[in-house]
Write a protein that holds these residues in place. Structure first.
Motif, PDB file in Angstrom:
ATOM      1  N   PRO A 261       0.830  -1.205   0.000  1.00  0.00           N
ATOM      2  CA  PRO A 261       0.000   0.000   0.000  1.00  0.00           C
ATOM      3  C   PRO A 261       0.865   1.256   0.000  1.00  0.00           C
ATOM      4  O   PRO A 261       2.015   1.249   0.441  1.00  0.00           O
ATOM      5  CB  PRO A 261      -0.805  -0.120   1.306  1.00  0.00           C
ATOM      6  N   ALA A 262       0.306   2.330  -0.492  1.00  0.00           N
ATOM      7  CA  ALA A 262       1.043   3.594  -0.603  1.00  0.00           C
ATOM      8  C   ALA A 262       1.622   4.013   0.739  1.00  0.00           C
ATOM      9  O   ALA A 262       0.932   4.020   1.761  1.00  0.00           O
ATOM     10  CB  ALA A 262       0.121   4.693  -1.134  1.00  0.00           C
ATOM     11  N   GLY A 263       2.915   4.331   0.728  1.00  0.00           N
ATOM     12  CA  GLY A 263       3.573   4.855   1.915  1.00  0.00           C
ATOM     13  C   GLY A 263       3.943   3.842   2.969  1.00  0.00           C
ATOM     14  O   GLY A 263       4.381   4.228   4.057  1.00  0.00           O
ATOM     15  N   SER A 264       3.842   2.556   2.675  1.00  0.00           N
ATOM     16  CA  SER A 264       4.075   1.559   3.722  1.00  0.00           C
ATOM     17  C   SER A 264       5.457   0.915   3.659  1.00  0.00           C
ATOM     18  O   SER A 264       5.742  -0.023   4.405  1.00  0.00           O
ATOM     19  CB  SER A 264       3.003   0.464   3.657  1.00  0.00           C
ATOM     20  N   ALA A 265       6.335   1.427   2.799  1.00  0.00           N
ATOM     21  CA  ALA A 265       7.707   0.902   2.740  1.00  0.00           C
ATOM     22  C   ALA A 265       8.663   1.923   3.347  1.00  0.00           C
ATOM     23  O   ALA A 265       8.491   2.340   4.485  1.00  0.00           O
ATOM     24  CB  ALA A 265       8.074   0.549   1.305  1.00  0.00           C
ATOM     25  N   THR A 266       9.652   2.384   2.593  1.00  0.00           N
ATOM     26  CA  THR A 266      10.661   3.290   3.149  1.00  0.00           C
ATOM     27  C   THR A 266      10.053   4.598   3.643  1.00  0.00           C
ATOM     28  O   THR A 266      10.485   5.147   4.665  1.00  0.00           O
ATOM     29  CB  THR A 266      11.742   3.572   2.093  1.00  0.00           C
ATOM     30  N   SER A 267       9.049   5.105   2.945  1.00  0.00           N
ATOM     31  CA  SER A 267       8.425   6.357   3.363  1.00  0.00           C
ATOM     32  C   SER A 267       7.753   6.245   4.727  1.00  0.00           C
ATOM     33  O   SER A 267       7.569   7.254   5.417  1.00  0.00           O
ATOM     34  CB  SER A 267       7.383   6.808   2.326  1.00  0.00           C
ATOM     35  N   PHE A 268       7.392   5.050   5.123  1.00  0.00           N
ATOM     36  CA  PHE A 268       6.646   4.853   6.360  1.00  0.00           C
ATOM     37  C   PHE A 268       7.432   5.270   7.599  1.00  0.00           C
ATOM     38  O   PHE A 268       6.900   5.898   8.513  1.00  0.00           O
ATOM     39  CB  PHE A 268       6.251   3.373   6.491  1.00  0.00           C
TER      40      PHE A 268
END
Length: 440
Positions: A63-70
Motif C-alpha cells: 500500500p502507498a507509503g508503507s515501505a521506506t516512506s513509512f
C-alpha cells in the motif's frame, strides 16, 4: 480475476496526449503513464501527472507509503541541503565503524560489495563536489512545502505538517570541520540558524542531560507528524482524480516494438506509453536489464516508536554526534536514524533500533513510554546525495526518480512535480540538469 492492462481498462474523458521530444526526434504521444513505486516520490509524481491529463497507474505490491516512506524521521524542512559526504564527516567514519553504538555500521559480509559505492562516496566528499551537490539540493528543496500544500490542500497540510523549527545538539563545545563546512553552506544559501548555549537548550528542552553542550536552532524547519498519512493523502488525491493503484510487483520492464513499454508483473501484463521508475532502493533491479544502472546503495535506517512518551518536545531534535533524531509525532515519539550498509537481503538487526532508545535516554534521562515498536527501511542513496531525476539514457519515454537517500520526504513533492514536467515535455520549474541520471 486478473487485472486489466493499463490501456484496456482506463478511460478518462479529460485525458489528452502529450508529445515527448528527445533531441529532434518526436516520440509517440504519451497518454498513459505507469509509475512504479508508491512511496512519497511515486505518488507525488502520479498526482502531478494525473493533473496534467494523463492516464496514470501506480504499481507497487505494498500500500502507498508503507515501505521506506513509512518509517523516516518525518523531516520536510527546505534547508536540509548538506550532502552526507563532506570532509569532516569522512574523518569520523573509522571511529564510527569501531564503535558498536556508532551511527554507521558496515556488515563484514557485505563489505566487498559496498566498496565501489563507498569509493564513489569518498570522492563525492571533495569540496567542489560538495558545494555543487548542496546547491542542487537547495534548488530541489526550495519549494517543497509549496508543493505539498498544492498536492494535499491547505486544510490537510495544516493538519499534517508543523512549521515549528528544529534543533541540532552536540556533545562537544568545539565545532569540528564538518560543522564549519555546514555553517559555510548555510551562510552561502541564506539558511537562517541561531546558536544555542547550554542555557538555551535547558530553556527550550526541559530535562535535557548535561551531555548536550551546545546546539543550533533552525527556526524555519518543518516536519510531518505522520509520514504515512502524508503519503496516503497524496495517494487519495490520485484516486479521486481517476488514477489507479495496482497491488503488484513489477518483474521486468519490456520495451514494445510499437513504442512504450509493457510491465510484466507477478499477476498481469500492463502496457504504458511512458514509465516512471520510482522504486527506491530496488530501482536498479528494473533498470539493469535495460542496459542502465545507477551507483545506488541502500543505507538501511532504523526507527523505534515510543508511544505515550514522558517528555514533550516542541520540535524535532537531532543528536549530531550519534546520528539520530527524535521527532514528536501524533502517535508518539519517533527515534530514527543511523546507517547500516548491508544491502537489500540481510535480515534486520534489531539492536540498531534498541541503540536508539539508549541514545535517547542519554540525552533525556527521564524518558519513558509505552511498549516500543521497531522498524527498518532502505534509504536509496547515491554517492553525492543528489537524487537521479530524468530520462533514462537510450530510452525516450522511460524516466527514473530515485536516490534521495536521507531527503526523500523533504524532496518528494518537488521531485514529483519535476518528473511530471519532464514526462509531459512542459517547461521545468527548475533546471533538471543537476539531477540527470547519466551524470555518473
Amino acid at each position: 480475476m486478473a487485472a486489466k492492462p493499463i490501456d484496456a481498462g482506463l478511460t478518462f474523458l479529460h485525458s489528452r496526449p502529450v508529445n515527448c521530444v528527445r533531441g529532434e526526434k518526436m516520440l509517440n504521444p504519451v497518454r498513459a503513464v505507469a509509475v512504479i513505486g508508491a512511496g512519497i516520490v511515486g505518488v507525488s509524481a502520479a498526482l502531478y501527472l494525473r493533473r496534467a491529463g494523463l492516464e496514470v497507474i501506480v504499481v507497487d505490491p505494498l500500500p502507498a507509503g508503507s515501505a521506506t516512506s513509512f518509517g523516516n524521521a518525518g523531516m520536510v524542512r527546505h534547508d536540509c541541503n548538506v550532502p552526507v559526504a563532506i570532509p569532516g564527516m569522512l574523518r569520523q567514519v573509522p571511529g564510527w565503524l569501531a564503535d558498536p553504538l556508532g551511527p554507521l555500521v558496515l556488515r563484514p559480509g557485505y563489505a566487498l560489495t559496498a566498496v565501489p559505492w563507498l569509493l564513489r562516496w569518498i570522492r563525492a566528499g571533495r569540496m567542489d563536489r560538495v558545494n555543487k551537490a548542496a546547491d542542487a539540493l537547495a534548488i530541489l528543496h526550495r519549494d517543497n512545502l509549496d508543493c505539498y500544500r498544492d498536492l494535499i490542500g491547505g486544510p490537510m497540510f495544516d493538519d499534517l505538517i508543523r512549521k515549528v523549527g528544529g534543533i541540532q545538539v552536540w556533545e562537544s563545545e568545539t565545532r569540528g570541520l564538518s560543522d564549519r563546512i555546514t555553517a559555510g553552506i548555510n551562510a552561502r544559501q541564506g539558511v537562517v540558524t541561531e546558536p544555542l548555549s547550554r542555557q538555551d537548550l535547558e530553556r527550550l528542552l526541559p530535562g535535557i542531560s548535561a551531555i548536550a553542550r551546545r546546539g543550533l536552532l533552525y527556526p524555519d524547519n518543518a516536519h510531518t507528524i505522520n509520514p504515512l498519512r502524508l503519503v496516503t493523502a497524496i495517494a487519495d488525491g490520485v484516486r479521486r482524480g481517476g488514477g489507479v493503484f495496482a497491488a503488484e510487483r513489477v518483474l521486468k520492464i519490456i520495451p514494445r516494438e510499437a513504442g512504450g513499454y509493457m510491465l510484466m508483473t507477478n499477476t498481469a501484463n500492463r502496457k504504458a506509453d511512458s514509465v516512471v521508475v520510482a522504486a527506491g532502493a530496488w530501482s536498479n533491479r528494473l533498470l539493469e536489464p535495460l542496459g542502465f544502472s545507477l551507483p545506488l546503495e541502500t543505507e538501511r535506517g532504523y526507527h523505534l516508536m515510543l508511544p505515550s512518551p514522558s517528555i514533550e518536545l516542541p520540535m524535532p531534535v537531532q543528536m549530531k554526534d550519534r546520528g539520530f533524531a527524535l521527532t514528536p509525532m501524533e502517535h508518539g515519539l519517533r527515534l530514527a536514524g543511523t546507517v547500516e550498509i548491508a544491502g537489500l537481503e540481510a535480515p534486520p538487526d534489531e539492536r540498531r533500533s534498541e541503540i536508539l532508545l539508549t541514545h535517547a535516554r542519554a540525552l533525556f534521562p527521564e524518558l519513558k513510554g509505552g511498549e516500543p515498536t521497531m522498524w527498518m527501511g532502505y534509504r536509496p542513496s547515491l554517492p553525492d546525495s543528489v537524487p537521479a531525476i530524468g530520462r533514462v539514457p537510450g530510452h525516450g519515454s522511460l524516466f527514473v526518480a530515485a536516490g534521495h537517500g536521507h531527503t526523500g520526504m523533504i524532496g518528494g513533492g518537488s521531485t514529483g512535480r519535476l518528473v511530471a514536467e519532464l514526462v509531459t515535455g512542459s517547461p521545468a520549474f527548475i533546471d533538471p540538469a543537476p539531477y540527470a541520471p547519466d551524470r555518473f
